[in-house]
Design a protein around this motif. Structure first.
Motif, short mmCIF file in Angstrom:
data_model
loop_
_atom_site.label_atom_id
_atom_site.label_comp_id
_atom_site.label_asym_id
_atom_site.label_seq_id
_atom_site.Cartn_x
_atom_site.Cartn_y
_atom_site.Cartn_z
N PRO A 1 -2.60 -5.34 5.74
CA PRO A 1 -1.26 -5.75 5.28
C PRO A 1 -0.25 -4.67 5.64
O PRO A 1 -0.51 -3.49 5.49
N CYS A 2 0.90 -5.09 6.11
CA CYS A 2 1.88 -4.14 6.63
C CYS A 2 3.01 -3.82 5.65
O CYS A 2 3.76 -2.89 5.88
N ASP B 1 6.60 -3.77 3.96
CA ASP B 1 7.94 -3.83 4.58
C ASP B 1 8.05 -2.72 5.61
O ASP B 1 8.43 -1.61 5.30
N SER B 2 7.70 -3.04 6.83
CA SER B 2 7.74 -2.02 7.86
C SER B 2 7.95 -2.66 9.22
O SER B 2 7.89 -3.88 9.38
N ARG C 1 5.06 -4.87 10.28
CA ARG C 1 5.04 -6.24 9.76
C ARG C 1 5.83 -7.16 10.68
O ARG C 1 5.40 -8.28 10.97
N GLU C 2 6.98 -6.71 11.14
CA GLU C 2 7.79 -7.52 12.05
C GLU C 2 7.03 -7.80 13.35
O GLU C 2 7.01 -8.93 13.83
N GLN D 1 3.74 -7.75 13.74
CA GLN D 1 2.62 -8.61 13.38
C GLN D 1 3.07 -10.07 13.29
O GLN D 1 2.41 -10.97 13.82
N GLU D 2 4.20 -10.33 12.65
CA GLU D 2 4.71 -11.70 12.51
C GLU D 2 5.09 -12.30 13.86
O GLU D 2 4.84 -13.48 14.11
N ASN E 1 -3.33 -12.26 10.75
CA ASN E 1 -3.58 -11.91 12.15
C ASN E 1 -4.43 -12.99 12.81
O ASN E 1 -5.27 -13.60 12.16
#
Length: 75
Positions: A4-5, A7-8, A11-12, A14-15, A67
Motif C-alpha cells: 500500500p502506498c 498518499d505519495s 500511489r499515483e 501505481q494507479e 496491483n
C-alpha cells in the motif's frame, strides 16, 4: 510498489499503471495452467482467461493492494 502506498507519488504511479492494465511485476513459471490451478485453490482471482501469444502464455491477477501481477510461461 507492491505494498500500500498511502498518499505519495508512488500511489499515483501505481494507479496509473493499474489503469493502463499493465502488470507491476511478471513471474515466469514452467507450467502456467498448473500454477493457475494451484493459486485459484488458494483464492487468487484471475482476470479473464489465458492470453496466448506466439512466444508465450500469460495470465493476469490482482493482488490485495491494487496491483496487476502477470504469470508468464515461455515455451
Amino acid at each position: 510498489m507492491l505494498e500500500p502506498c498511502g498518499d505519495s507519488f508512488a500511489r499515483e504511479v501505481q494507479e496509473q499503471v493499474y489503469s493502463a492494465g499493465l502488470p507491476i511485476i511478471v513471474f515466469n513459471v514452467d507450467d502456467l495452467p498448473g500454477e493457475n490451478g494451484r493459486l485459484r485453490n488458494k483464492g487468487v482471482k484471475f482476470r479473464e482467461d489465458f492470453i496466448r501469444k506466439r512466444w508465450r502464455l500469460e495470465h493476469l491477477f490482482e493482488d490485495s493492494f491494487g496491483n496487476l501481477i502477470m504469470l508468464e510461461e515461455n515455451p
